[in-house]
Design an enzyme around this catalytic site. Structure first.
Site, PDB file in Angstrom:
ATOM      1  N   GLU A  61       0.807  -1.200   0.000  1.00  0.00           N
ATOM      2  CA  GLU A  61       0.000   0.000   0.000  1.00  0.00           C
ATOM      3  C   GLU A  61       0.847   1.259   0.000  1.00  0.00           C
ATOM      4  O   GLU A  61       2.056   1.249  -0.042  1.00  0.00           O
ATOM      5  CB  GLU A  61      -0.923   0.032   1.218  1.00  0.00           C
ATOM      6  CG  GLU A  61      -2.059  -0.922   1.132  1.00  0.00           C
ATOM      7  CD  GLU A  61      -1.582  -2.301   1.368  1.00  0.00           C
ATOM      8  OE1 GLU A  61      -2.173  -3.208   0.808  1.00  0.00           O
ATOM      9  OE2 GLU A  61      -0.594  -2.478   2.067  1.00  0.00           O
ATOM     10  N   LYS A 275       1.858   5.963  -4.526  1.00  0.00           N
ATOM     11  CA  LYS A 275       1.695   4.515  -4.656  1.00  0.00           C
ATOM     12  C   LYS A 275       3.027   3.857  -4.332  1.00  0.00           C
ATOM     13  O   LYS A 275       4.094   4.355  -4.688  1.00  0.00           O
ATOM     14  CB  LYS A 275       1.261   4.143  -6.073  1.00  0.00           C
ATOM     15  CG  LYS A 275      -0.002   4.864  -6.537  1.00  0.00           C
ATOM     16  CD  LYS A 275      -1.232   4.363  -5.802  1.00  0.00           C
ATOM     17  CE  LYS A 275      -2.491   5.064  -6.283  1.00  0.00           C
ATOM     18  NZ  LYS A 275      -2.704   6.372  -5.677  1.00  0.00           N
ATOM     19  N   ASP A 276       2.952   2.714  -3.678  1.00  0.00           N
ATOM     20  CA  ASP A 276       4.154   2.064  -3.185  1.00  0.00           C
ATOM     21  C   ASP A 276       4.964   1.450  -4.313  1.00  0.00           C
ATOM     22  O   ASP A 276       4.497   1.291  -5.438  1.00  0.00           O
ATOM     23  CB  ASP A 276       3.773   0.992  -2.163  1.00  0.00           C
ATOM     24  CG  ASP A 276       4.953   0.552  -1.320  1.00  0.00           C
ATOM     25  OD1 ASP A 276       5.708   1.432  -0.879  1.00  0.00           O
ATOM     26  OD2 ASP A 276       5.120  -0.659  -1.127  1.00  0.00           O
ATOM     27  N   LYS A 277       6.188   1.058  -3.990  1.00  0.00           N
ATOM     28  CA  LYS A 277       7.100   0.532  -4.993  1.00  0.00           C
ATOM     29  C   LYS A 277       6.734  -0.878  -5.429  1.00  0.00           C
ATOM     30  O   LYS A 277       6.673  -1.164  -6.626  1.00  0.00           O
ATOM     31  CB  LYS A 277       8.540   0.557  -4.455  1.00  0.00           C
ATOM     32  CG  LYS A 277       9.533  -0.117  -5.399  1.00  0.00           C
ATOM     33  CD  LYS A 277      10.947  -0.076  -4.856  1.00  0.00           C
ATOM     34  CE  LYS A 277      11.880  -0.839  -5.796  1.00  0.00           C
ATOM     35  NZ  LYS A 277      13.278  -0.788  -5.342  1.00  0.00           N
TER      36      LYS A 277
END
Length: 643
Positions: A61, A275-277
């Site tokens: 997330e 937004k996460d990696k």
């Protein structure tokens, strides 16, 4: 591979006698919640966390931590067993108050692999539209460069310029001879190089009586330009909106790369959420006064992300404007029966999951971020400095280990800083602050760290309290609204009165994050909040800090979230590496989905669901599988899978 029990490792920093006493008080306050794990109370609606679950997932997330942007890349790339061994020092879910489930189905195994392509996130805009990358075309505009811009360079020139742009050779510049020299011809070549090869700058030079256009890298120089001052058509919106599709890239990392190639400052970009990696993510971005044509050319030279769906508008994007995110998730190698899976997914759709703050909220190293946040709120700045800089066990990059060792040995900011090749990490920023302001002014030194990173620590502490209190609330009262609970009427929280209980369900109930501008439940949990903060040497009635940034106003958060648009499918497969669904980019490139066997060696659960902002998909998946989502647990289980 041995199974890791949830409570087998207690992750605590070295503590003084006062710390130990405070911890004992905290444990007494929470022990009823923990003891309830075997009590059998509320068994019809609340299932306790099993200790022997053999599942793993990778958090994906939204993250607020800039530190991760600097430090996360290499730790997973080494030997998986040694990494798992180091992660024994990490947190488990019970360390941060995540102990309850709402469904009654039996848990089962499933693996969300480290392959980021098994986790796809599509942003949902404020109008409810889901972002997709499905169009690479550029809006026609009379102000865009002429077609001659795209033909004036020879194939050989383009090859050399591309190699220069991508740092594929040792050349620092490329010289292009101007044939049939004229000012107009030189202008077109200048435009062509800058348009087709973002990141390169040009100048004109005379060499042996001939005119040459010299192309060179400008990125990294002080003059990272603001949007160029050339005329911008009044009829064209000032902001170019586009869809950013990225693979295994953090949002801020992606924007930093774009700004480098475009030679602009990152702050001219805007977006609705980070937004996460570790995912494939699709989201809308806006940029001030950069043409769609320039942006589209980046697709030729950028790795791991694509830009498309361009349009011009008169407004930027604002953080928080999104309605949420739509997730497509693959859980591989599942062991559950069809009935178990159906029960789990129906429960997720009909009841939902506990809206816990996920594990990534609390950091991935042996010093949880909530401990630093607690020290800030206590105004204990020596403790803040110590927690950030002291040596710690577990998985960290080598240069950070050396930096911490140097700090422990010398307490010399300059000496410790020399061990850090990456100065933008939190440790480097704090050391620079100590070097500038001195060891007696830790508050100012800490202030050098970007504000969002500093606030991340105290928000982590709020989340830690919230998780523990929600577990206790569900332990005490189950999945029903009770008198004294809080619900929202508009933006205002009010208590449920005895006569109104039947008008509300658990889906209406909210719980406060501690602060000076919230109210607390009028039942046992309200008192539990006060007791937990007292154990941490904090006063719940005085959450204002002498430094305004660290004053907590508080907020309200629903305790149960019911996902929308829930769908699922079980598929069979033989090869663990093949994709099990097509992405936006696959569709644009015409890639077909691999043909799957009807009776494969493995089974996978493909699931889709939509969540509102600031909720954690890992917590939804946790509810389906009934498992511990901590990296400590995931990593050890994943070493078995990697064999």
């Amino acid at each position: 591979m041995e199974t890791v029990e949830m409570n087998s490792v207690s992750l605590k920093r070295p503590r003084s006698e006062d710390d130990v006493a405070n911890e004992i008080k905290r444990q007494k306050i929470l022990e009823k919640s923990q003891a309830g794990n075997n009590s059998g109370q509320n068994t019809e609606t609340v299932t306790e966390q099993p200790e022997d679950t053999k599942n793993e997932i990778i958090p994906n997330e939204e993250s607020e931590e800039q530190e991760e942007e600097e430090l996360e890349d290499s730790d997973e790339d080494g030997d998986p067993e040694s990494f798992a061994d180091m992660m024994k020092h990490g947190l488990t879910e019970s360390d941060v108050g995540i102990t309850k489930f709402v469904s009654s189905h039996k848990g089962f195994s499933g693996i969300l692999k480290e392959r980021y392509s098994d986790f796809v996130v599509h942003e949902i805009g404020k109008d409810g539209r889901v972002s997709h990358l499905d169009d690479f075309s550029v809006p026609l505009d009379d102000e865009d460069p002429s077609e001659e811009t795209f033909t004036v360079l020879s194939d050989e020139d383009k090859q050399r310029l591309e190699e220069l742009q991508l740092f594929k050779n040792k050349e620092t510049s490329v010289a292009i001879e101007v044939i049939e020299d004229s000012k107009e011809k030189r202008t077109v070549i200048h435009q062509a190089v800058k348009s087709l090869f973002p990141g390169l700058e040009t100048k004109t030079e005379d060499r042996d009586g001939k005119k040459y256009i010299i192309a060179y890298h400008a990125a990294g120089k002080k003059a990272l330009a603001n949007p160029r001052k050339h005329s911008w058509p009044k009829s064209r919106g000032s902001y170019c909106h586009f869809v950013l599709y990225k693979e295994n890239k953090d949002t801020m990392d992606a924007i930093n790369v774009l700004s480098k190639f475009l030679r602009v400052k990152p702050n001219i970009f805007s977006y609705m959420g980070t937004k996460d990696k570790r995912a494939i993510t699709v989201q809308e971005i806006a940029v001030l006064r950069i043409t769609a044509q320039r942006l589209a050319h980046l697709n030729k030279c950028l790795m791991n992300f694509k830009l498309g769906n361009f349009s011009y508008k008169n407004h930027p994007l604002k953080l928080g404007e999104l309605q949420g995110n739509h997730f497509t998730v693959v859980l591989r190698n599942i062991t559950g029966t069809d009935d178990q899976i159906e029960q789990a997914m129906h429960s997720l759709r009909e009841i939902g999951f506990i809206n816990y703050y996920g594990m990534q909220r609390f950091g991935t190293t042996a010093v949880p971020t909530y401990q630093i946040g607690r020290a800030i709120l206590q105004n204990n700045w020596n403790e803040v400095m110590d927690l950030i800089l002291k040596p710690r066990p577990g998985a960290e990059k080598g240069y950070l280990v050396k930096c911490r060792e140097e700090w422990a040995k010398t307490k010399d900011p300059a000496a410790a800083l020399k061990k850090l090749p990456v100065k933008r990490c939190v440790e480097g920023q704090l050391l620079r602050g100590l070097l500038k302001f001195g060891m007696k002014n830790i508050i100012s030194a800490f202030g050098i760290i970007p504000r969002n990173n500093r606030l991340m620590y105290i928000h982590s502490y709020q989340s830690y309290v919230w998780n523990n209190m929600v577990s206790k609330r569900i332990e005490e009262y189950g999945l029903r609204a009770v008198s004294g609970d809080l619900i929202l009427k508009g933006a205002t929280a009010v208590h449920i009165e005895e006569g109104d209980v039947d008008n509300y369900t658990i889906h209406d109930v909210v719980m406060p994050l501690p602060g000076f501008d919230v109210i607390y439940p009028k039942h046992k949990i309200g008192e539990a909040y006060k007791e937990m903060l007292v154990a941490d040497n904090l006063d719940i009635n005085n959450m204002r800090h002498k430094i305004r940034d660290y004053s907590l106003s508080g907020a309200y958060r629903k305790i149960i979230i019911r996902p929308q648009n829930v769908n699922w499918e079980v598929v069979a497969y033989d090869d663990p590496k093949i994709p099990l669904f097509t992405t936006d980019l696959d569709k644009l490139e015409g890639k077909p989905l691999p043909v799957l066997p009807t009776d494969g060696k493995f089974r996978a659960l493909k699931m889709e669901f939509s969540l509102p902002p600031s909720t954690y998909a890992t917590m939804a998946i946790r509810e389906v599988l009934k498992m511990d989502t901590s990296i400590k647990n995931q990593t050890q289980l994943n070493t078995t899978w990697l064999r």
